[in-house]
Design an enzyme around this catalytic site. Sequence first.
Site, PDB file in Angstrom:
ATOM      1  N   ASP A 114      61.180 -24.774 -88.271  1.00 29.00           N
ATOM      2  CA  ASP A 114      62.656 -24.918 -87.392  1.00 29.00           C
ATOM      3  C   ASP A 114      63.168 -24.102 -86.497  1.00 29.00           C
ATOM      4  OD1 ASP A 114      63.813 -26.521 -89.806  1.00 29.00           O
ATOM      5  OD2 ASP A 114      62.510 -25.042 -91.182  1.00 29.00           O
ATOM      6  N   GLU A 130      69.406 -21.102 -82.178  1.00 27.34           N
ATOM      7  CA  GLU A 130      71.046 -20.663 -82.762  1.00 27.34           C
ATOM      8  C   GLU A 130      71.313 -19.164 -83.965  1.00 27.34           C
ATOM      9  OE1 GLU A 130      73.732 -23.049 -84.630  1.00 27.34           O
ATOM     10  OE2 GLU A 130      75.330 -22.655 -82.603  1.00 27.34           O
ATOM     11  N   ASP A 131      70.153 -19.891 -84.777  1.00 27.88           N
ATOM     12  CA  ASP A 131      70.582 -19.616 -85.591  1.00 27.88           C
ATOM     13  C   ASP A 131      70.210 -17.708 -85.984  1.00 27.88           C
ATOM     14  OD1 ASP A 131      71.838 -20.997 -87.530  1.00 27.88           O
ATOM     15  OD2 ASP A 131      69.207 -22.494 -87.722  1.00 27.88           O
ATOM     16  N   ARG A 187      61.766 -18.597 -92.221  1.00 25.18           N
ATOM     17  CA  ARG A 187      62.721 -18.915 -90.869  1.00 25.18           C
ATOM     18  C   ARG A 187      62.316 -17.290 -90.774  1.00 25.18           C
ATOM     19  NH1 ARG A 187      67.411 -22.531 -88.864  1.00 25.18           N
ATOM     20  NH2 ARG A 187      66.451 -22.035 -87.381  1.00 25.18           N
ATOM     21  N   ARG A 198      72.800 -19.699 -97.075  1.00 26.02           N
ATOM     22  CA  ARG A 198      71.847 -19.142 -95.659  1.00 26.02           C
ATOM     23  C   ARG A 198      72.160 -17.884 -96.097  1.00 26.02           C
ATOM     24  NH1 ARG A 198      68.159 -22.704 -93.437  1.00 26.02           N
ATOM     25  NH2 ARG A 198      67.994 -24.165 -94.834  1.00 26.02           N
ATOM     26  N   HIS A 255      75.965 -25.604 -92.805  1.00 27.62           N
ATOM     27  CA  HIS A 255      75.975 -23.727 -91.912  1.00 27.62           C
ATOM     28  C   HIS A 255      77.619 -24.494 -92.048  1.00 27.62           C
ATOM     29  CE1 HIS A 255      71.462 -23.006 -90.762  1.00 27.62           C
ATOM     30  NE2 HIS A 255      72.748 -22.188 -90.936  1.00 27.62           N
ATOM     31  N   CYS A 258      72.883 -25.952 -83.296  1.00 29.64           N
ATOM     32  CA  CYS A 258      71.619 -25.313 -83.323  1.00 29.64           C
ATOM     33  C   CYS A 258      70.329 -24.966 -82.349  1.00 29.64           C
ATOM     34  CB  CYS A 258      70.793 -26.033 -84.672  1.00 29.64           C
ATOM     35  SG  CYS A 258      71.882 -27.267 -85.430  1.00 29.64           S
TER      36      CYS A 258
HETATM   37  C1  CIR Z   1      66.811 -25.683 -91.693  1.00 31.65           C
HETATM   38  O1  CIR Z   1      67.222 -26.437 -92.388  1.00 31.65           O
HETATM   39  O2  CIR Z   1      67.459 -24.164 -91.008  1.00 31.65           O
HETATM   40  C2  CIR Z   1      66.503 -26.139 -90.057  1.00 31.65           C
HETATM   41  N1  CIR Z   1      65.766 -27.488 -90.447  1.00 31.65           N
HETATM   42  C3  CIR Z   1      68.314 -26.840 -89.660  1.00 31.65           C
HETATM   43  C4  CIR Z   1      69.046 -25.567 -89.535  1.00 31.65           C
HETATM   44  C5  CIR Z   1      70.153 -26.207 -88.577  1.00 31.65           C
HETATM   45  N2  CIR Z   1      70.955 -25.176 -87.615  1.00 31.65           N
HETATM   46  C6  CIR Z   1      71.754 -24.424 -87.668  1.00 31.65           C
HETATM   47  O3  CIR Z   1      73.038 -25.939 -88.124  1.00 31.65           O
HETATM   48  N3  CIR Z   1      72.872 -24.033 -87.090  1.00 31.65           N
END
Ligand code: CIR
Length: 259
Positions: free
Chosen positions: A66, A71-72, A91, A137, A167, A254
């Site tokens: 991922d 962004e995360d 992650r 999360r 999110h 993201c």
């Molecule tokens: C996740 O589940 O963490 C990733 N497959 C998708 C993350 C998406 N990120 C976001 O919305 N900021």
Amino acid sequence: MIDIKAKFTKAIVRMPGKSIVEGLASTSIGKPDYDKALEQHQEYIKALQYCGLEVIILPADERYPDSTFVEDTALLTPDCAILTNPGAKSRTGEIAIIAETIADFYDSIETIEPPGTIEAGDIMMVGNDFYIGLSERTNKEGANQMIDILQRIGMNGFPIAMNEMLHLKSGLSYLENNCLVVAKEFLNEPRFQQFKQLEVSSEEAYAANSLWINDRVLVPKGFPNTKALIESAGYKTIVVDTSEFRKIDGGLSCLSLRF
Ligand code: CIR
């Protein structure tokens, strides 16, 4: 006429790896096609460049399926960067691999410590105010740590209860000019009543994750009503195909860190 209040000059992105097929997914609408994901990522980079951003492109890291969703991993404010602590176990290693790049641009870097968890897809910036979704999360401890850091640098953080989305920004985006794109559970959130709301239908909820960059708005391909809605509010849009990222819950915001 749109009044430009914030201006980003740079973005960090990370190339998708072949392991993107193993990315976390809340639905089973199929695995991303790697080659298509690469093509879409290239188009995304072009859109960012078209909006005037210098794009820092990091190489794929196959260990983290991922990790293209940069962004995360961090919240970038004008004066300080805050490294997050993702709530998804697979992650957490993404923080170490982004930290060096962030250190190239920021002297002041803070971190969120366990047991606090937070993913910055849960944080929406509105000037000096940051809205933080309490999602699966992002826990209260993570949000409180973030709010403390923000207050120390003269900014504000507000927790937002949520239940339906991955999110906060899965269903919400700020287009500057006091204007939000909003879907589903966030339509009734008291804190968002102070904004002009562009209401996205449940069918197009994915497109609530549109992305304001300088005087343009990136909108995902295939959501004509949301595109028209955003244009009717006076914005110029750029359509970007994100079909492969959507399969694993990823959207336009993201895929980059803007600052
Ligand atoms: C996740 O589940 O963490 C990733 N497959 C998708 C993350 C998406 N990120 C976001 O919305 N900021």
